[in-house]
Motif scaffolding. Sequence first.
Motif, PDB file in Angstrom:
ATOM      1  N   LYS A   3      21.088  75.854  62.438  1.00  0.00           N
ATOM      2  CA  LYS A   3      21.287  75.777  63.889  1.00  0.00           C
ATOM      3  C   LYS A   3      21.839  77.089  64.432  1.00  0.00           C
ATOM      4  CE  LYS A   3      23.341  72.895  67.466  1.00  0.00           C
ATOM      5  NZ  LYS A   3      24.178  71.709  67.751  1.00  0.00           N
ATOM      6  N   LYS A   4      22.795  77.665  63.678  1.00  0.00           N
ATOM      7  CA  LYS A   4      23.389  78.938  64.090  1.00  0.00           C
ATOM      8  C   LYS A   4      22.351  80.053  64.078  1.00  0.00           C
ATOM      9  CE  LYS A   4      27.212  82.089  63.052  1.00  0.00           C
ATOM     10  NZ  LYS A   4      28.340  82.367  62.121  1.00  0.00           N
ATOM     11  N   LEU A   5      21.497  80.084  63.025  1.00  0.00           N
ATOM     12  CA  LEU A   5      20.441  81.092  62.913  1.00  0.00           C
ATOM     13  C   LEU A   5      19.460  80.965  64.065  1.00  0.00           C
ATOM     14  CD1 LEU A   5      19.032  83.343  61.288  1.00  0.00           C
ATOM     15  CD2 LEU A   5      17.857  81.549  59.993  1.00  0.00           C
ATOM     16  N   ASN A   6      19.075  79.728  64.367  1.00  0.00           N
ATOM     17  CA  ASN A   6      18.140  79.497  65.470  1.00  0.00           C
ATOM     18  C   ASN A   6      18.713  79.959  66.793  1.00  0.00           C
ATOM     19  OD1 ASN A   6      16.144  78.426  63.867  1.00  0.00           O
ATOM     20  ND2 ASN A   6      16.806  76.304  64.125  1.00  0.00           N
ATOM     21  N   THR A   7      20.022  79.745  66.980  1.00  0.00           N
ATOM     22  CA  THR A   7      20.686  80.174  68.212  1.00  0.00           C
ATOM     23  C   THR A   7      20.638  81.691  68.363  1.00  0.00           C
ATOM     24  OG1 THR A   7      22.187  78.292  68.066  1.00  0.00           O
ATOM     25  CG2 THR A   7      22.844  80.091  69.525  1.00  0.00           C
ATOM     26  N   VAL A   8      20.878  82.385  67.249  1.00  0.00           N
ATOM     27  CA  VAL A   8      20.846  83.859  67.268  1.00  0.00           C
ATOM     28  C   VAL A   8      19.436  84.344  67.603  1.00  0.00           C
ATOM     29  CG1 VAL A   8      21.060  85.934  65.848  1.00  0.00           C
ATOM     30  CG2 VAL A   8      22.765  84.115  65.669  1.00  0.00           C
ATOM     31  N   VAL A   9      18.413  83.739  66.947  1.00  0.00           N
ATOM     32  CA  VAL A   9      17.022  84.130  67.181  1.00  0.00           C
ATOM     33  C   VAL A   9      16.633  83.890  68.633  1.00  0.00           C
ATOM     34  CG1 VAL A   9      14.621  83.599  66.612  1.00  0.00           C
ATOM     35  CG2 VAL A   9      16.314  83.763  64.792  1.00  0.00           C
ATOM     36  N   LEU A  10      17.065  82.749  69.175  1.00  0.00           N
ATOM     37  CA  LEU A  10      16.745  82.422  70.564  1.00  0.00           C
ATOM     38  C   LEU A  10      17.347  83.431  71.523  1.00  0.00           C
ATOM     39  CD1 LEU A  10      17.137  78.535  70.515  1.00  0.00           C
ATOM     40  CD2 LEU A  10      15.049  79.815  70.972  1.00  0.00           C
ATOM     41  N   LYS A  11      18.588  83.832  71.237  1.00  0.00           N
ATOM     42  CA  LYS A  11      19.243  84.824  72.089  1.00  0.00           C
ATOM     43  C   LYS A  11      18.484  86.143  72.055  1.00  0.00           C
ATOM     44  CE  LYS A  11      23.999  83.057  71.981  1.00  0.00           C
ATOM     45  NZ  LYS A  11      25.379  83.319  71.515  1.00  0.00           N
ATOM     46  N   LYS A  12      18.010  86.521  70.850  1.00  0.00           N
ATOM     47  CA  LYS A  12      17.250  87.770  70.712  1.00  0.00           C
ATOM     48  C   LYS A  12      15.943  87.689  71.497  1.00  0.00           C
ATOM     49  CE  LYS A  12      19.776  90.274  67.837  1.00  0.00           C
ATOM     50  NZ  LYS A  12      20.279  91.616  68.213  1.00  0.00           N
ATOM     51  N   PRO A 344      12.715  76.463  68.305  1.00  0.00           N
ATOM     52  CA  PRO A 344      13.154  76.602  66.909  1.00  0.00           C
ATOM     53  C   PRO A 344      12.064  76.267  65.893  1.00  0.00           C
ATOM     54  CG  PRO A 344      14.850  75.519  68.199  1.00  0.00           C
ATOM     55  CD  PRO A 344      13.639  75.615  69.079  1.00  0.00           C
ATOM     56  N   VAL A 345      11.238  75.258  66.209  1.00  0.00           N
ATOM     57  CA  VAL A 345      10.136  74.891  65.312  1.00  0.00           C
ATOM     58  C   VAL A 345       9.135  76.042  65.216  1.00  0.00           C
ATOM     59  CG1 VAL A 345       8.239  73.274  64.914  1.00  0.00           C
ATOM     60  CG2 VAL A 345      10.401  72.448  65.876  1.00  0.00           C
ATOM     61  N   ILE A 346       8.821  76.660  66.369  1.00  0.00           N
ATOM     62  CA  ILE A 346       7.893  77.796  66.384  1.00  0.00           C
ATOM     63  C   ILE A 346       8.452  78.951  65.559  1.00  0.00           C
ATOM     64  CG2 ILE A 346       6.725  79.487  67.841  1.00  0.00           C
ATOM     65  CD1 ILE A 346       5.669  76.640  68.170  1.00  0.00           C
ATOM     66  N   VAL A 347       9.753  79.198  65.710  1.00  0.00           N
ATOM     67  CA  VAL A 347      10.398  80.282  64.951  1.00  0.00           C
ATOM     68  C   VAL A 347      10.290  80.019  63.455  1.00  0.00           C
ATOM     69  CG1 VAL A 347      12.601  81.402  64.439  1.00  0.00           C
ATOM     70  CG2 VAL A 347      11.968  80.932  66.810  1.00  0.00           C
ATOM     71  N   ILE A 348      10.558  78.776  63.053  1.00  0.00           N
ATOM     72  CA  ILE A 348      10.476  78.430  61.627  1.00  0.00           C
ATOM     73  C   ILE A 348       9.057  78.607  61.105  1.00  0.00           C
ATOM     74  CG2 ILE A 348      10.649  76.517  59.976  1.00  0.00           C
ATOM     75  CD1 ILE A 348      13.015  75.480  61.675  1.00  0.00           C
ATOM     76  N   LEU A 349       8.066  78.181  61.896  1.00  0.00           N
ATOM     77  CA  LEU A 349       6.664  78.347  61.488  1.00  0.00           C
ATOM     78  C   LEU A 349       6.298  79.820  61.335  1.00  0.00           C
ATOM     79  CD1 LEU A 349       4.908  75.631  63.694  1.00  0.00           C
ATOM     80  CD2 LEU A 349       5.290  75.558  61.225  1.00  0.00           C
ATOM     81  N   LEU A 350       6.788  80.661  62.247  1.00  0.00           N
ATOM     82  CA  LEU A 350       6.528  82.101  62.146  1.00  0.00           C
ATOM     83  C   LEU A 350       7.144  82.675  60.878  1.00  0.00           C
ATOM     84  CD1 LEU A 350       7.073  83.249  65.852  1.00  0.00           C
ATOM     85  CD2 LEU A 350       4.925  83.287  64.587  1.00  0.00           C
ATOM     86  N   VAL A 351       8.347  82.209  60.555  1.00  0.00           N
ATOM     87  CA  VAL A 351       9.028  82.689  59.350  1.00  0.00           C
ATOM     88  C   VAL A 351       8.274  82.252  58.099  1.00  0.00           C
ATOM     89  CG1 VAL A 351      11.144  82.455  57.967  1.00  0.00           C
ATOM     90  CG2 VAL A 351      11.301  82.827  60.428  1.00  0.00           C
ATOM     91  N   LEU A 352       7.630  81.093  58.151  1.00  0.00           N
ATOM     92  CA  LEU A 352       6.933  80.562  56.986  1.00  0.00           C
ATOM     93  C   LEU A 352       5.535  81.144  56.789  1.00  0.00           C
ATOM     94  CD1 LEU A 352       7.870  76.768  57.170  1.00  0.00           C
ATOM     95  CD2 LEU A 352       8.771  78.483  55.590  1.00  0.00           C
ATOM     96  N   ILE A 353       4.999  81.839  57.803  1.00  0.00           N
ATOM     97  CA  ILE A 353       3.636  82.374  57.680  1.00  0.00           C
ATOM     98  C   ILE A 353       3.449  83.242  56.435  1.00  0.00           C
ATOM     99  CG2 ILE A 353       1.980  84.001  58.715  1.00  0.00           C
ATOM    100  CD1 ILE A 353       2.651  82.822  61.438  1.00  0.00           C
ATOM    101  N   PRO A 354       4.383  84.174  56.142  1.00  0.00           N
ATOM    102  CA  PRO A 354       4.170  85.031  54.949  1.00  0.00           C
ATOM    103  C   PRO A 354       4.602  84.360  53.642  1.00  0.00           C
ATOM    104  CG  PRO A 354       5.687  86.056  56.545  1.00  0.00           C
ATOM    105  CD  PRO A 354       5.591  84.614  56.871  1.00  0.00           C
ATOM    106  N   MET A 355       4.267  83.083  53.450  1.00  0.00           N
ATOM    107  CA  MET A 355       4.684  82.374  52.241  1.00  0.00           C
ATOM    108  C   MET A 355       4.150  83.054  50.984  1.00  0.00           C
ATOM    109  SD  MET A 355       6.474  80.030  50.954  1.00  0.00           S
ATOM    110  CE  MET A 355       6.952  79.160  52.454  1.00  0.00           C
ATOM    111  N   GLU A 356       2.935  83.618  51.060  1.00  0.00           N
ATOM    112  CA  GLU A 356       2.381  84.335  49.910  1.00  0.00           C
ATOM    113  C   GLU A 356       3.298  85.485  49.489  1.00  0.00           C
ATOM    114  OE1 GLU A 356      -1.589  85.628  50.762  1.00  0.00           O
ATOM    115  OE2 GLU A 356      -2.162  83.701  51.612  1.00  0.00           O
ATOM    116  N   SER A 357       3.889  86.143  50.469  1.00  0.00           N
ATOM    117  CA  SER A 357       4.779  87.268  50.177  1.00  0.00           C
ATOM    118  C   SER A 357       6.068  86.784  49.510  1.00  0.00           C
ATOM    119  CB  SER A 357       5.120  88.028  51.463  1.00  0.00           C
ATOM    120  OG  SER A 357       3.947  88.524  52.067  1.00  0.00           O
ATOM    121  N   TYR A 358       6.627  85.683  50.014  1.00  0.00           N
ATOM    122  CA  TYR A 358       7.852  85.150  49.412  1.00  0.00           C
ATOM    123  C   TYR A 358       7.621  84.788  47.947  1.00  0.00           C
ATOM    124  CZ  TYR A 358       9.041  84.558  54.374  1.00  0.00           C
ATOM    125  OH  TYR A 358       9.253  84.764  55.715  1.00  0.00           O
ATOM    126  N   LEU A 359       6.481  84.164  47.668  1.00  0.00           N
ATOM    127  CA  LEU A 359       6.160  83.798  46.289  1.00  0.00           C
ATOM    128  C   LEU A 359       6.017  85.037  45.409  1.00  0.00           C
ATOM    129  CD1 LEU A 359       3.545  80.964  46.965  1.00  0.00           C
ATOM    130  CD2 LEU A 359       5.913  80.686  46.210  1.00  0.00           C
TER     131      LEU A 359
END
Length: 499
Positions: A3-12, A344-359
């Motif tokens: 929740k705190k991370l999402n708040t920071v991202v939203l402010k940005k 917040p859901v959109i932000v999480i989805l954007l973060v998850l797009i490079p899943m191949e890179s995380y792996l």
Amino acid sequence: MTKKLNTVVLKKLRSLRYEDLDWKTVLFILVVLSVFIRFPFFFRDYVDRDESTFILMGQSWVNGHLPYTQLWDLKPPITFLYFAIIIKIFGKSFFAIRFFGAFMVAITSLFTYGIATKITSKKIALWVGIFCVFFQSLFGSLQGVMSEHICTFFFVAGLYILFLKNDPKWFFTSGLLLGLSVMTKLNMAYPVLFIGFYFLWQGFYENHAWKNIKNLVFMGLGFFMTIAFIVLPYYLQGDLQIWWESIFEAPLAYSEGKFHSPLKTLPFAIIILGLLITGFTLKIIDWKDKKLQILSVVIMGILLSFMQAGKVNGHYLIQLYPFILIPLGIAVAKLPPIQKKYIPVIVILLVLIPMESYLEYGNIISNKIKKGTFFNGEGIEVPAYITEHGLETKNIFFTEYHIGYWVLDETPPTKAATHPSNITREELFPYMDNPRETGMEELRYIMEVIQPKTLVARKGKEIFDKKLVNYNTYIDEYLEKHYILEASVGRGLIYQRLE
């Protein structure tokens, strides 16, 4: 914590003023994103086998052999020049090849952003640029450096100039860049021709035909000057015939191959064109906008080239992404605004797009812990085993992991074996100056005349396409009779010839 991370991202996001963006800030964002997504793949032996072939061709050029004279592949020479320049400056460095590839993706996305700003808002343009990085780097074997990355870079740069300037000297500059694009991947000649026809039509339709014809003459001069510079070393060396046959005649023969058919690409082309026509019909995107018209003719040219080639591999789409993302971005922006609770859901989805890179980050860290190096893959580990155990390298045949030739400082046994699959593409043999006429004759020559002391294959995979039963039957029986399995390294199989 979330929740705190999402708040920071939203402010940005709220504090970001898109209209204040300058190109340096956008470039910084795109470079950071591109390098972050692609960085873990800097240490992979290969992502797509074609990249390994381009590296071999580049190394051959560095060693003093023009493309097609020692080794052979079905691409124009500017593809190989990218690799030759990097190898010449940085030596045999996977890291350097991939790093400059990541930078090239970012610059391509920057030009795409620049084109988009001429049509729509900076906000939409920035997101188009960001997704351009995503689509050039994810969802398939796109993390290496492909010929499509290189040709798209030149094409988008040339198109940006046409959107920015409208006088002969800039059309000439654009022609140079478009020439480089075509001399990287020949199918880009289709959208170049479509652009030329569009400007001719526009000139006559708007009663300024002479001005457009003059501009196109200068563009043509730039285009053919690029080709002249490329042909010059072949002319001086007396190899004009192999240059012409390899660049122009061989691709036509390849497109008529037994596994290619325009019908395979027709559904894909219909879907893309259908979406485009729907957007114009519903006035989601403005048909009267000349810049969108240019993007549309580019898209149609690329789709026609896919149909002519008779297939659409995943990496082919790199050529299409910058041009379809712009109208797509314009269309998406006209949807109802996203409610705050969904951001917040959109932000999480954007973060998850490079899943191949995380792996892949996990993969290189695991490899470092287990083996002491970030560099990984059988294309690196198999040559290391061969070197450590003193196996024969002068006479070696990689049916898989052929980047191993580069690692071992060796060359393929024949021109046709530069890319292992070319052995079966006998329709190309006349254009590579190959003395043998059929694929089976080539394979028999390699196995029975050259007689490689060491042969590398891949566990759990047929050596040739599973449709080519006679090739696989022959080499499987030959290996069983004349070779012994020396070692298994990962999925790599190392065979030694029996005395």
